[in-house]
Design a protein around this motif. Structure first.
Motif, PDB file in Angstrom:
ATOM      1  N   ASP A 103      -4.097  -3.109  11.259  1.00  0.00           N
ATOM      2  CA  ASP A 103      -4.433  -2.157  10.203  1.00  0.00           C
ATOM      3  C   ASP A 103      -3.203  -1.749   9.409  1.00  0.00           C
ATOM      4  O   ASP A 103      -3.269  -1.565   8.191  1.00  0.00           O
ATOM      5  CB  ASP A 103      -5.095  -0.905  10.797  1.00  0.00           C
ATOM      6  CG  ASP A 103      -6.465  -1.193  11.380  1.00  0.00           C
ATOM      7  OD1 ASP A 103      -7.033  -2.266  11.082  1.00  0.00           O
ATOM      8  OD2 ASP A 103      -6.972  -0.337  12.140  1.00  0.00           O
ATOM      9  N   GLN A 106      -2.324  -4.538   6.990  1.00  0.00           N
ATOM     10  CA  GLN A 106      -3.252  -4.532   5.855  1.00  0.00           C
ATOM     11  C   GLN A 106      -2.965  -3.356   4.926  1.00  0.00           C
ATOM     12  O   GLN A 106      -3.020  -3.493   3.698  1.00  0.00           O
ATOM     13  CB  GLN A 106      -4.696  -4.463   6.359  1.00  0.00           C
ATOM     14  CG  GLN A 106      -5.151  -5.729   7.022  1.00  0.00           C
ATOM     15  CD  GLN A 106      -6.544  -5.591   7.629  1.00  0.00           C
ATOM     16  OE1 GLN A 106      -7.075  -4.500   7.763  1.00  0.00           O
ATOM     17  NE2 GLN A 106      -7.129  -6.717   7.994  1.00  0.00           N
ATOM     18  N   TYR A 107      -2.635  -2.224   5.494  1.00  0.00           N
ATOM     19  CA  TYR A 107      -2.314  -1.044   4.688  1.00  0.00           C
ATOM     20  C   TYR A 107      -1.054  -1.296   3.855  1.00  0.00           C
ATOM     21  O   TYR A 107      -1.008  -0.963   2.662  1.00  0.00           O
ATOM     22  CB  TYR A 107      -2.120   0.174   5.589  1.00  0.00           C
ATOM     23  CG  TYR A 107      -1.615   1.392   4.865  1.00  0.00           C
ATOM     24  CD1 TYR A 107      -2.456   2.149   4.068  1.00  0.00           C
ATOM     25  CD2 TYR A 107      -0.276   1.772   4.968  1.00  0.00           C
ATOM     26  CE1 TYR A 107      -1.991   3.256   3.395  1.00  0.00           C
ATOM     27  CE2 TYR A 107       0.200   2.880   4.296  1.00  0.00           C
ATOM     28  CZ  TYR A 107      -0.658   3.623   3.512  1.00  0.00           C
ATOM     29  OH  TYR A 107      -0.201   4.722   2.845  1.00  0.00           O
ATOM     30  N   TYR A 153      -6.842   4.948  -0.114  1.00  0.00           N
ATOM     31  CA  TYR A 153      -7.082   4.700   1.305  1.00  0.00           C
ATOM     32  C   TYR A 153      -6.007   5.409   2.100  1.00  0.00           C
ATOM     33  O   TYR A 153      -4.921   5.664   1.619  1.00  0.00           O
ATOM     34  CB  TYR A 153      -7.074   3.194   1.613  1.00  0.00           C
ATOM     35  CG  TYR A 153      -6.170   2.415   0.705  1.00  0.00           C
ATOM     36  CD1 TYR A 153      -6.675   1.814  -0.437  1.00  0.00           C
ATOM     37  CD2 TYR A 153      -4.806   2.321   0.958  1.00  0.00           C
ATOM     38  CE1 TYR A 153      -5.841   1.132  -1.290  1.00  0.00           C
ATOM     39  CE2 TYR A 153      -3.975   1.631   0.098  1.00  0.00           C
ATOM     40  CZ  TYR A 153      -4.500   1.043  -1.031  1.00  0.00           C
ATOM     41  OH  TYR A 153      -3.682   0.375  -1.888  1.00  0.00           O
ATOM     42  N   ARG A 154      -6.325   5.737   3.327  1.00  0.00           N
ATOM     43  CA  ARG A 154      -5.399   6.489   4.173  1.00  0.00           C
ATOM     44  C   ARG A 154      -4.586   5.568   5.067  1.00  0.00           C
ATOM     45  O   ARG A 154      -5.040   4.503   5.462  1.00  0.00           O
ATOM     46  CB  ARG A 154      -6.167   7.472   5.049  1.00  0.00           C
ATOM     47  CG  ARG A 154      -6.752   8.620   4.267  1.00  0.00           C
ATOM     48  CD  ARG A 154      -7.402   9.591   5.178  1.00  0.00           C
ATOM     49  NE  ARG A 154      -8.665   9.021   5.634  1.00  0.00           N
ATOM     50  CZ  ARG A 154      -9.432   9.550   6.549  1.00  0.00           C
ATOM     51  NH1 ARG A 154      -9.078  10.640   7.144  1.00  0.00           N
ATOM     52  NH2 ARG A 154     -10.548   8.983   6.896  1.00  0.00           N
ATOM     53  N   GLU A 155      -3.405   6.048   5.412  1.00  0.00           N
ATOM     54  CA  GLU A 155      -2.552   5.308   6.333  1.00  0.00           C
ATOM     55  C   GLU A 155      -3.169   5.351   7.729  1.00  0.00           C
ATOM     56  O   GLU A 155      -3.655   6.399   8.167  1.00  0.00           O
ATOM     57  CB  GLU A 155      -1.157   5.954   6.360  1.00  0.00           C
ATOM     58  CG  GLU A 155      -0.174   5.216   7.213  1.00  0.00           C
ATOM     59  CD  GLU A 155       1.205   5.851   7.151  1.00  0.00           C
ATOM     60  OE1 GLU A 155       2.053   5.416   7.936  1.00  0.00           O
ATOM     61  OE2 GLU A 155       1.418   6.753   6.345  1.00  0.00           O
TER      62      GLU A 155
END
Length: 194
Positions: A88, A91-92, A133-135
């Motif tokens: 994740d 991707q972030y 989007y959030r970390e």
């Protein structure tokens, strides 16, 4: 992504003014148990209390046994959660680089066509909006354990509703009272009995 400042500022100010002007009162409901006055009713209530205590003790023992059964799974799930977090996070980071690159290119071409000069560069990019989007949050062993316990173990066995029903069946009364706790109107600061 250059957007006029008033596009977001004006609705935000209107919303803030509306929220400040109309604070709604908040109420809290509490319950009181009034025991029966006769000896037979009091003996019945004592039996209800003994059943409630037994129910809670059994429920606590089952919950602790369930927690012990889950303990071997925690390390394996924690390792899986760390691997998922790493994926994740990659991707972030990629999405964040793409978002920032998109902001830079939009900065250079933010004006409508008739006013855009091919050699013009605007030193003031406009408002910056954080990514949509959030970390990702790094997991911990305790959070993984808490998720497993919440998914597989039952902490509430319904002892209190059963006790309330038994209490009322013995001749006691269960009285609910609603009290204003925040933003109370000046004429209604006391409770509302139901």
């Amino acid at each position: 992504m250059r957007l006029p400042a008033l596009t977001f500022l004006l609705p935000a100010l209107i919303l803030l003014a509306a929220l400040a002007g109309c604070a709604t009162p908040q109420y809290q409901t509490t319950f009181r148990l009034i025991p029966p006055t006769d000896a037979q009713g009091r003996a019945c209530v004592a039996d209800c209390e003994a059943r409630k205590t037994a129910c809670q003790t059994e429920c606590q023992a089952r919950f602790e046994a369930c927690e012990k059964d889950i303990e071997p799974q925690v390390e394996a799930r924690y390792t899986e959660a760390l691997k998922q977090y790493e994926l994740d996070l990659r991707q972030y980071a990629a999405a964040l680089r793409y978002y920032e690159m998109q902001l830079r290119f939009d900065w250079m071409h933010s004006y409508p066509y008739p006013f855009r000069h091919p050699f013009w560069w605007d030193p003031w990019p406009g408002l910056y909006f954080p990514p949509p989007y959030r970390e990702p949050v790094m997991p911990t062993r305790d959070s993984v354990r808490a998720q497993l316990v919440a998914r597989h173990c039952q902490a509430d066995c319904g002892c209190l509703p059963a006790y309330d029903a038994c209490f009322v069946g013995c001749g006691g009364q269960r009285v609910s009272e609603t009290v204003c706790v925040k933003n109370c109107p000046p004429d209604n600061k006391t409770g509302i009995a139901q």
